[in-house]
Design a protein around this motif. Sequence first.
Motif, PDB file in Angstrom:
ATOM      1  N   GLY A  62     -10.519  -9.082  -5.531  1.00  0.00           N
ATOM      2  CA  GLY A  62     -10.548  -8.463  -4.214  1.00  0.00           C
ATOM      3  C   GLY A  62      -9.782  -7.157  -4.210  1.00  0.00           C
ATOM      4  N   ILE A  63     -10.321  -6.180  -3.550  1.00  0.00           N
ATOM      5  CA  ILE A  63      -9.680  -4.869  -3.428  1.00  0.00           C
ATOM      6  C   ILE A  63      -9.361  -4.662  -1.957  1.00  0.00           C
ATOM      7  N   THR A  64      -8.085  -4.430  -1.666  1.00  0.00           N
ATOM      8  CA  THR A  64      -7.693  -4.273  -0.271  1.00  0.00           C
ATOM      9  C   THR A  64      -8.185  -2.947   0.286  1.00  0.00           C
ATOM     10  N   VAL A  65      -8.670  -3.013   1.508  1.00  0.00           N
ATOM     11  CA  VAL A  65      -9.077  -1.821   2.249  1.00  0.00           C
ATOM     12  C   VAL A  65      -8.467  -1.898   3.644  1.00  0.00           C
ATOM     13  N   ASN A  66      -8.199  -0.752   4.220  1.00  0.00           N
ATOM     14  CA  ASN A  66      -7.609  -0.695   5.552  1.00  0.00           C
ATOM     15  C   ASN A  66      -8.612  -0.302   6.615  1.00  0.00           C
ATOM     16  N   GLU A  67      -9.683   0.337   6.194  1.00  0.00           N
ATOM     17  CA  GLU A  67     -10.662   0.822   7.159  1.00  0.00           C
ATOM     18  C   GLU A  67     -11.393  -0.342   7.803  1.00  0.00           C
ATOM     19  N   GLY A  68     -11.715  -0.189   9.059  1.00  0.00           N
ATOM     20  CA  GLY A  68     -12.523  -1.197   9.737  1.00  0.00           C
ATOM     21  C   GLY A  68     -13.961  -1.090   9.288  1.00  0.00           C
ATOM     22  N   LEU A  69     -14.807  -1.840   9.902  1.00  0.00           N
ATOM     23  CA  LEU A  69     -16.220  -1.826   9.525  1.00  0.00           C
ATOM     24  C   LEU A  69     -16.970  -0.811  10.371  1.00  0.00           C
ATOM     25  N   ALA A 120      -5.072  -4.703   7.010  1.00  0.00           N
ATOM     26  CA  ALA A 120      -4.474  -3.499   7.584  1.00  0.00           C
ATOM     27  C   ALA A 120      -3.013  -3.317   7.190  1.00  0.00           C
ATOM     28  N   HIS A 121      -2.324  -4.383   6.769  1.00  0.00           N
ATOM     29  CA  HIS A 121      -0.892  -4.299   6.498  1.00  0.00           C
ATOM     30  C   HIS A 121      -0.552  -4.152   5.019  1.00  0.00           C
ATOM     31  N   GLU A 122      -1.567  -4.035   4.151  1.00  0.00           N
ATOM     32  CA  GLU A 122      -1.316  -3.838   2.726  1.00  0.00           C
ATOM     33  C   GLU A 122      -1.841  -2.466   2.307  1.00  0.00           C
ATOM     34  N   VAL A 123      -1.367  -2.007   1.183  1.00  0.00           N
ATOM     35  CA  VAL A 123      -1.775  -0.700   0.671  1.00  0.00           C
ATOM     36  C   VAL A 123      -3.232  -0.777   0.229  1.00  0.00           C
ATOM     37  N   ALA A 124      -4.036   0.152   0.684  1.00  0.00           N
ATOM     38  CA  ALA A 124      -5.449   0.193   0.299  1.00  0.00           C
ATOM     39  C   ALA A 124      -5.567   0.461  -1.194  1.00  0.00           C
ATOM     40  N   GLY A 125      -6.514  -0.231  -1.830  1.00  0.00           N
ATOM     41  CA  GLY A 125      -6.772  -0.011  -3.244  1.00  0.00           C
ATOM     42  C   GLY A 125      -6.084  -0.990  -4.175  1.00  0.00           C
ATOM     43  N   GLN A 126      -5.304  -1.927  -3.641  1.00  0.00           N
ATOM     44  CA  GLN A 126      -4.679  -2.928  -4.496  1.00  0.00           C
ATOM     45  C   GLN A 126      -5.742  -3.899  -4.994  1.00  0.00           C
ATOM     46  N   GLU A 140      -8.913   7.797   1.030  1.00  0.00           N
ATOM     47  CA  GLU A 140      -7.872   7.064   0.299  1.00  0.00           C
ATOM     48  C   GLU A 140      -8.480   6.273  -0.867  1.00  0.00           C
ATOM     49  N   ILE A 141      -9.582   5.586  -0.633  1.00  0.00           N
ATOM     50  CA  ILE A 141     -10.232   4.809  -1.692  1.00  0.00           C
ATOM     51  C   ILE A 141     -10.906   5.736  -2.701  1.00  0.00           C
TER      52      ILE A 141
END
Length: 175
Positions: free
Chosen positions: A123-130, A72-78, A139-140
């Motif tokens: 790994g690709i960072t995502v912010n959305e929950g499950l 949740a604390h990183e930019v989504a899509g990294q 965003e993705i």
Amino acid sequence: MGGEKKNTLILGLGNPLLGDDRLGLLLVEDLQKNSRLRQKASFFCSSQSGLYLLDLLIGYQCVIFIDTISCAHEVAGQVQCIALKKSAATVYGSSPHYIGIHSMIALGNRLHLNMPKELWLIGITVNEGLQIEEGLSKEIQKKYGQILKKVEREVLGILSGRPLKGARPCRASMC
């Protein structure tokens, strides 16, 4: 896919019903369209986890996992390329669903199975929950083309024996 077995498996992980968690599956489907990659690697997508993946890994020298990292604390899509060290000697987990990659490899080695010598996580960072959703977050979706290109570069780097400069050893908390 017919023909001889290749030395590398590109394994997309995720759940197609949990929004952004399906990203690993979609990326591997698109990577499989690249003829250069198809010549060098086998491809598989799975919604399974833990011990259910053990049989898939047998006989490969290198496995590249492509999956999301919920942060949740990183930019989504990294996109992060992480060299996974084979460091676990003990099998942990309260059920076959919750056994991690290291423990799965350790168990395979204890059973004298032909386990991979080289393991990578892209790994690709995502912010959305499950949340139950069939589509990716907006965003993705916007970043999908860029994410695919970065993942493809990382995979090609690993396959050529020259992972990109951003590749780093795994932190214990991520594995």
